[in-house]
Scaffold this motif. Structure first.
Motif, mmCIF file in Angstrom:
data_model
loop_
_atom_site.group_PDB
_atom_site.id
_atom_site.type_symbol
_atom_site.label_atom_id
_atom_site.label_comp_id
_atom_site.label_asym_id
_atom_site.label_seq_id
_atom_site.Cartn_x
_atom_site.Cartn_y
_atom_site.Cartn_z
ATOM 1 N N GLU A 52 53.570 52.256 40.595
ATOM 2 C CA GLU A 52 54.291 52.972 39.553
ATOM 3 C C GLU A 52 53.414 54.070 38.969
ATOM 4 N N HIS A 53 54.034 55.183 38.650
ATOM 5 C CA HIS A 53 53.373 56.306 37.978
ATOM 6 C C HIS A 53 53.970 56.436 36.586
ATOM 7 N N GLY A 54 53.122 56.656 35.594
ATOM 8 C CA GLY A 54 53.588 56.802 34.215
ATOM 9 C C GLY A 54 54.131 58.194 33.951
ATOM 10 N N PHE A 55 55.449 58.319 33.836
ATOM 11 C CA PHE A 55 56.067 59.619 33.567
ATOM 12 C C PHE A 55 56.025 59.967 32.081
ATOM 13 N N THR A 56 56.144 58.955 31.226
ATOM 14 C CA THR A 56 56.023 59.127 29.777
ATOM 15 C C THR A 56 55.209 57.944 29.249
ATOM 16 N N ASP A 57 55.022 57.883 27.935
ATOM 17 C CA ASP A 57 54.296 56.752 27.351
ATOM 18 C C ASP A 57 55.100 55.457 27.390
ATOM 19 N N ARG A 58 56.341 55.515 27.819
ATOM 20 C CA ARG A 58 57.166 54.308 27.900
ATOM 21 C C ARG A 58 57.825 54.100 29.263
ATOM 22 N N ILE A 59 57.969 55.136 30.071
ATOM 23 C CA ILE A 59 58.713 55.062 31.337
ATOM 24 C C ILE A 59 57.792 55.285 32.530
#
Length: 171
Positions: A52-59
């Motif tokens: 997984e790659h962090g697109f935002t601080d929550r998603i």
């Protein structure tokens, strides 16, 4: 199956109730890898890997690949070999809680699975079959970071096993 739904709901409510803006174990730009073994599913001991790659601080979003196989022997005449492969895209929502080592998340997957059964033996092969279909499912999980870049994880939900446990890495 009713017990699984109740357990998933109870864990989700606990995680949601613990959410608050505080120290953050997951953040935008993180690259996360889970490698683990599954329990349940009926195909022996499944293995799975997700990225997984962090697109935002929550998603976060990425992919999942899982495999499970099992053999059923019939003495000297042969054996049935069952295999199950799942490849999927996944997305997760990360909750913020006060513990900076704990990363709870809830997510969904969309992918394709292939299941097959084949006869291996000296006798004439009975019918063998394979099937595949598009799948959609959800997962509820958490990582606990033992060090800055290594931890453990557990996920309940759709995959090659009903419960998946293993090692987590930050790249």
């Amino acid at each position: 199956m009713k017990i699984t739904r109740k357990l998933t709901l109870a864990i989700a409510l606990t995680v949601l109730g613990a959410s608050s803006a505080s120290a953050q174990t997951y953040k935008k730009g993180d690259k996360l890898v889970n490698a683990g073994l599954g329990i349940g599913g009926g195909f022996g001991i499944p293995i799975g890997v997700s990225y997984e790659h962090g697109f935002t601080d929550r998603i976060s979003g990425g992919g999942y690949l899982g495999y499970a196989g099992k053999n059923e022997s019939f003495g000297d005449s042969g054996k049935w070999k069952y295999t199950y492969v799942l490849a999927a895209a996944r997305v997760s929502y990360h909750f913020r809680i006060k513990d900076e080592k704990f990363d709870p998340y809830l997510g969904a997957i969309l992918g394709y699975n292939i299941a097959s059964v084949k006869w291996q033996g000296e006798e004439a092969a009975p019918a063998s079959a394979s099937a595949g279909e598009v799948i959609f499912g959800g997962h509820l999980g958490a990582r606990y970071w033992l060090a800055e870049k290594i931890g453990i994880f557990g996920e309940l939900g759709y995959g090659v096993g009903l419960l998946n446990l293993g090692v987590a890495f930050k790249l």
